[in-house]
Design a protein around this motif. Structure first.
Motif, PDB file in Angstrom:
ATOM      1  N   ASP A   1      -6.491  -3.263  -1.917  1.00 35.26           N
ATOM      2  CA  ASP A   1      -5.838  -4.609  -2.332  1.00 35.26           C
ATOM      3  C   ASP A   1      -6.531  -5.878  -1.782  1.00 35.26           C
ATOM      4  OD1 ASP A   1      -3.342  -2.886  -3.218  1.00 35.26           O
ATOM      5  OD2 ASP A   1      -2.805  -2.650  -1.275  1.00 35.26           O
ATOM      6  N   ASP A   2      -7.815  -5.365  -1.596  1.00 36.91           N
ATOM      7  CA  ASP A   2      -8.612  -6.820  -1.490  1.00 36.91           C
ATOM      8  C   ASP A   2     -10.020  -6.709  -2.018  1.00 36.91           C
ATOM      9  OD1 ASP A   2      -9.730  -4.864   0.206  1.00 36.91           O
ATOM     10  OD2 ASP A   2      -9.341  -5.899   2.082  1.00 36.91           O
ATOM     11  N   SER A   3      -9.999  -6.267  -3.369  1.00 34.95           N
ATOM     12  CA  SER A   3     -11.204  -6.212  -4.338  1.00 34.95           C
ATOM     13  C   SER A   3     -12.308  -5.219  -3.637  1.00 34.95           C
ATOM     14  CB  SER A   3     -11.703  -7.518  -4.538  1.00 34.95           C
ATOM     15  OG  SER A   3     -10.780  -8.417  -5.287  1.00 34.95           O
ATOM     16  N   GLY A   4     -11.806  -4.146  -3.090  1.00 37.22           N
ATOM     17  CA  GLY A   4     -12.770  -3.388  -2.386  1.00 37.22           C
ATOM     18  C   GLY A   4     -13.232  -3.590  -1.151  1.00 37.22           C
ATOM     19  N   THR A   5     -12.924  -4.562  -0.537  1.00 37.23           N
ATOM     20  CA  THR A   5     -13.309  -4.843   1.141  1.00 37.23           C
ATOM     21  C   THR A   5     -12.795  -3.894   2.154  1.00 37.23           C
ATOM     22  OG1 THR A   5     -13.533  -7.285   0.604  1.00 37.23           O
ATOM     23  CG2 THR A   5     -13.320  -6.495   2.811  1.00 37.23           C
ATOM     24  N   THR A   6     -11.597  -3.521   2.078  1.00 41.17           N
ATOM     25  CA  THR A   6     -10.940  -2.430   2.626  1.00 41.17           C
ATOM     26  C   THR A   6     -10.248  -1.424   1.974  1.00 41.17           C
ATOM     27  OG1 THR A   6      -9.016  -3.729   3.202  1.00 41.17           O
ATOM     28  CG2 THR A   6     -10.814  -4.147   4.753  1.00 41.17           C
ATOM     29  N   TRP A   7     -10.393  -0.260   2.443  1.00 43.10           N
ATOM     30  CA  TRP A   7      -9.688   1.012   1.777  1.00 43.10           C
ATOM     31  C   TRP A   7      -8.686   1.696   2.862  1.00 43.10           C
ATOM     32  CZ3 TRP A   7     -10.884   1.889  -3.555  1.00 43.10           C
ATOM     33  CH2 TRP A   7     -11.894   0.973  -3.721  1.00 43.10           C
ATOM     34  N   ARG A   8      -7.685   2.318   2.179  1.00 40.46           N
ATOM     35  CA  ARG A   8      -6.850   3.395   2.898  1.00 40.46           C
ATOM     36  C   ARG A   8      -6.474   4.326   1.828  1.00 40.46           C
ATOM     37  NH1 ARG A   8      -1.595   1.950   1.036  1.00 40.46           N
ATOM     38  NH2 ARG A   8      -1.455  -0.089  -0.209  1.00 40.46           N
ATOM     39  N   GLN A   9      -6.062   5.649   2.629  1.00 43.25           N
ATOM     40  CA  GLN A   9      -6.222   6.845   1.919  1.00 43.25           C
ATOM     41  C   GLN A   9      -4.580   6.972   1.450  1.00 43.25           C
ATOM     42  OE1 GLN A   9      -7.824   9.998   4.289  1.00 43.25           O
ATOM     43  NE2 GLN A   9      -7.240  11.618   2.581  1.00 43.25           N
ATOM     44  N   ALA A  10      -4.492   7.284   0.529  1.00 49.09           N
ATOM     45  CA  ALA A  10      -2.818   7.842  -0.215  1.00 49.09           C
ATOM     46  C   ALA A  10      -2.566   9.139   0.082  1.00 49.09           C
ATOM     47  CB  ALA A  10      -2.921   7.521  -1.632  1.00 49.09           C
ATOM     48  N   ARG A  11      -1.361   9.362  -0.073  1.00 45.76           N
ATOM     49  CA  ARG A  11      -0.820  10.636   0.110  1.00 45.76           C
ATOM     50  C   ARG A  11      -1.137  11.543  -1.285  1.00 45.76           C
ATOM     51  NH1 ARG A  11       3.206   7.591   2.619  1.00 45.76           N
ATOM     52  NH2 ARG A  11       4.591   8.119   1.102  1.00 45.76           N
ATOM     53  N   VAL A  12      -1.610  12.706  -0.919  1.00 46.71           N
ATOM     54  CA  VAL A  12      -1.810  13.755  -2.040  1.00 46.71           C
ATOM     55  C   VAL A  12      -1.534  15.056  -1.933  1.00 46.71           C
ATOM     56  CG1 VAL A  12      -3.602  14.174  -3.632  1.00 46.71           C
ATOM     57  CG2 VAL A  12      -3.742  12.047  -2.789  1.00 46.71           C
ATOM     58  N   PRO A  13      -0.880  15.799  -2.841  1.00 47.98           N
ATOM     59  CA  PRO A  13      -0.271  17.111  -2.512  1.00 47.98           C
ATOM     60  C   PRO A  13      -1.234  18.244  -2.610  1.00 47.98           C
ATOM     61  CG  PRO A  13       0.536  16.495  -4.737  1.00 47.98           C
ATOM     62  CD  PRO A  13      -0.428  15.024  -3.931  1.00 47.98           C
ATOM     63  N   VAL A  14      -2.467  17.925  -2.979  1.00 45.64           N
ATOM     64  CA  VAL A  14      -3.659  19.061  -3.108  1.00 45.64           C
ATOM     65  C   VAL A  14      -4.918  18.415  -2.519  1.00 45.64           C
ATOM     66  CG1 VAL A  14      -2.628  19.706  -5.389  1.00 45.64           C
ATOM     67  CG2 VAL A  14      -4.251  17.909  -5.728  1.00 45.64           C
ATOM     68  N   SER A  15      -5.754  19.464  -2.408  1.00 46.08           N
ATOM     69  CA  SER A  15      -6.892  19.183  -1.730  1.00 46.08           C
ATOM     70  C   SER A  15      -8.229  19.658  -2.673  1.00 46.08           C
ATOM     71  CB  SER A  15      -7.164  19.799  -0.462  1.00 46.08           C
ATOM     72  OG  SER A  15      -6.894  21.113  -0.466  1.00 46.08           O
TER      73      SER A  15
END
Length: 367
Positions: free
Chosen positions: A77-91
């Protein structure tokens, strides 16, 4: 999936994980429990996710969303400066992602996975996988067996059933929250008219008798386009009801297509090959890109310019609606798979070494 298809899939998204996933899928008959467990296992949270192999990148409103190996989805949410991982049901490895607005988006990947989000990518739900996709293909082919070419389509569906539900989806296109397509290996194409709650096999609507891989799908003005291996170019002029093959200017694979604001087309693929058309694909002119690296991604910038990016990180810019391109910059840091312009005008790319942000808006062709 045979070896040729594996390498074609590898070429499409430039990740070592894609080749590994193909080889794993090839062993599905010998070890189905191991192979398809990834459809039931959620992506594991990891602090190393921003440095993982990432294969797709898009915008969801002002947010950047990246997808890649082992079901990783990253949000910035800051134009690629920092990132966080989302919750995803598959790998499984995810190969492409698209949002139609700030909330609604879809991602596709290996083992025939289609994922959907309604909250800007924070959480995802599985809508389709290879097992369900193959069952649908057989069901619809049996229903339509008495239609023109129905017998051949049924035979193709049964061959896919015999091979196993391991075929990847490689691209997608949604026009709005309800209507969309996913495409992939072996002429796989599925259509939805209800936001992915149900899917219809669409292979019999596509003029692709050899079952060539479909690598990209895009809408340009009133036409819908498919591109694929061996120079495959298909155009629909009836809102996707049928796709007709066009004479191709090139025998190598096309990995994507970009439309300009005035309706011109740029198709791109192997060894720096790119072609321009100003007459809806009826004729083509080869573009002098000046590079030999495979072109991996294309983007229309907010100032109206066009960007082509090679897997080696070379960036080519056009300010004449794709008629010519100039090399401006070479991005380092590993193989590039996709590039996107952030809300502040800067460029962010993803590839073998994860995300790489360029905070200088001038790199995106800004004054």
């Amino acid at each position: 999936m045979n070896v040729e298809q594996c390498f074609a899939s590898f070429a499409r998204r430039w990740g070592a994980c894609v080749l590994a996933s193909c080889l794993l899928a090839n062993s599905a008959i010998a070890a189905p429990a191991t192979t398809f467990a990834a459809l039931q296992q959620s992506a594991l949270p990891t602090a190393k996710a921003p440095r993982a192999v990432l294969l797709g990148l898009t915008r969801a409103g002002e947010r950047l969303v990246a997808v890649g190996e082992r079901g990783i989805v990253l949000l910035s949410d800051d134009s690629g400066t920092t990132w966080r991982q989302a919750r995803v049901p598959v790998s499984v490895s995810l190969t492409a992602v698209q949002f139609v607005d700030a909330e609604q988006g879809w991602a596709v990947g290996h083992l025939g996975v289609v994922l959907h989000t309604q909250d800007g990518g924070e959480t995802w739900q599985k809508q389709l996988d290879g097992q369900r996709a193959i069952a649908l293909a057989v069901q619809f082919a049996e229903r339509d067996v008495n239609q023109p070419d129905g017998t051949s389509h049924l035979a193709q569906a049964r061959r896919m059933l015999d091979d196993g539900p391991d075929k990847p989806f490689l691209d997608l296109y949604f026009s709005d929250r309800l209507h969309g397509y996913v495409v992939g290996a072996y002429n796989q194409i599925f259509r939805t008219d209800d936001g992915g709650r149900s899917w219809q096999p669409w292979m019999r609507h596509v003029d692709n008798p050899q079952g060539l891989n479909l690598y990209g799908i895009r809408a340009v003005v009133n036409d819908l386009w498919l591109v694929g291996e061996r120079g495959l170019l298909l155009r629909s002029t009836d809102a996707g009801q049928s796709f007709q093959a066009l004479k191709s200017p090139y025998e190598g694979s096309f990995f994507g297509l970009l439309g300009t604001r005035d309706g011109a087309l740029v198709v791109y693929g192997l060894r720096g090959n790119a072609w321009w058309s100003g007459d809806r694909g009826n004729s083509w002119r080869r573009l002098d890109t000046g590079i030999e690296s495979t072109l991996a991604s294309a983007l229309q910038l907010r100032d109206g310019g066009l960007l082509l990016a090679s897997q080696s990180g070379e960036l080519l810019f056009s300010h004449d609606q794709g008629r010519s391109f100039d090399k401006r910059q070479s991005r380092s840091g590993g193989t590039l798979a996709a590039v996107q312009q952030a809300v502040d005008g800067s460029l962010t790319s993803v590839g073998l070494t994860g995300v790489a942000a360029d905070q200088d808006p001038r790199a995106a062709g800004q004054p």
